[in-house]
Design an enzyme around this catalytic site. Structure first.
Site, mmCIF file in Angstrom:
data_model
loop_
_atom_site.group_PDB
_atom_site.id
_atom_site.type_symbol
_atom_site.label_atom_id
_atom_site.label_comp_id
_atom_site.label_asym_id
_atom_site.label_seq_id
_atom_site.Cartn_x
_atom_site.Cartn_y
_atom_site.Cartn_z
ATOM 1 N N ILE A 102 37.429 -60.921 -81.328
ATOM 2 C CA ILE A 102 37.281 -61.379 -79.953
ATOM 3 C C ILE A 102 38.518 -61.012 -79.146
ATOM 4 C CG2 ILE A 102 38.069 -63.692 -80.670
ATOM 5 C CD1 ILE A 102 36.385 -64.842 -78.355
ATOM 6 N N CYS A 103 38.313 -60.702 -77.876
ATOM 7 C CA CYS A 103 39.389 -60.355 -76.948
ATOM 8 C C CYS A 103 40.134 -59.123 -77.477
ATOM 9 C CB CYS A 103 40.291 -61.562 -76.746
ATOM 10 S SG CYS A 103 41.396 -61.438 -75.318
ATOM 11 N N ASP A 104 41.451 -59.137 -77.521
ATOM 12 C CA ASP A 104 42.184 -57.957 -77.969
ATOM 13 C C ASP A 104 41.883 -57.608 -79.423
ATOM 14 O OD1 ASP A 104 43.454 -56.763 -75.836
ATOM 15 O OD2 ASP A 104 45.475 -57.054 -76.626
ATOM 16 N N SER A 106 38.958 -57.451 -80.633
ATOM 17 C CA SER A 106 37.820 -56.531 -80.590
ATOM 18 C C SER A 106 38.307 -55.119 -80.284
ATOM 19 C CB SER A 106 36.790 -56.988 -79.550
ATOM 20 O OG SER A 106 37.314 -56.922 -78.233
#
Length: 205
Positions: A102-104, A106
């Site tokens: 999730i977020c960075d 990903s």
């Protein structure tokens, strides 16, 4: 024995991106799951919000028997040391276990070549392309959605902690789908627009 879900936490991890999923695994999982934390070492890591966690495992001693590897976003995924996580990602894929970012985190999966042949999302496509460079060839599979699940790989942007949790719970089959959706709708829409899950009523009594 409980099924383990491993959360990768780096320094300045995003506490909120782990919270929905970790709590739901315990609340909805009927005692089947436990969350264990992993970092580069077993030294304490501190979240963006100042929460301090002593990891259960380092990247060198984590168990091989686990259900999912969850990369929690934060401020350190672009640091050089984060590359030490890539062998864990490769092994997780080889063993066809559930992998989430999730977020960075990903975007980090994009740098590891994970997103080239699965539908996926991240914070921003242009940023992903610039960061991952030639290691990323999956632009045609990028989806402008909060969270995407495809072949055991779950990705989400940094505003999608709840959607990310839902997709991981569904992939794990941690509870019946109707129960997961009831939990999701309650947290997404709140007390006044979604029916209160039976479990919440039970927790409050």
């Amino acid at each position: 024995m409980k099924k383990q879900v491993l959360f990768i936490l780096l320094e300045q991890f995003a506490d909120w991106e782990a919270a929905y999923l970790s709590s739901a695994l315990y609340m909805l999982g009927n005692g089947q799951y436990e969350v264990k934390t992993v970092s580069l070492t077993t030294d304490m890591v501190t979240s963006i919000g100042g929460l301090c966690v002593m990891p259960d495992y380092s990247i060198h001693d984590l168990p091989s028997d686990y259900e999912a590897l969850i990369l929690v976003g934060g401020m350190s995924w672009r640091n050089e040391e984060a590359a030490k996580i890539k062998p864990l990602v490769t092994q997780c894929l080889a063993e066809k276990k559930i992998l989430g970012g999730i977020c960075d985190a990903s975007g980090f999966l994009g740098t590891a070549g994970v997103l080239n042949d699965v539908s996926h999302t991240s914070n921003d496509l242009d940023d992903l392309k610039q960061w991952a460079g030639e290691r990323y060839t999956g632009e045609h599979l990028y989806r402008m959605q909060q969270a995407v699940s495809d072949r055991n790989i779950i990705t989400a942007n940094g505003t999608a902690a709840l959607e990310f949790a839902k997709e991981v719970l569904l992939a794990l089959k941690a509870a019946p789908e109707a129960k997961i959706m009831e939990w999701y709708n309650f947290h997404k829409f709140g007390y006044y627009e979604a029916p209160m899950p039976k479990e919440v009523t039970e927790w409050n009594n």
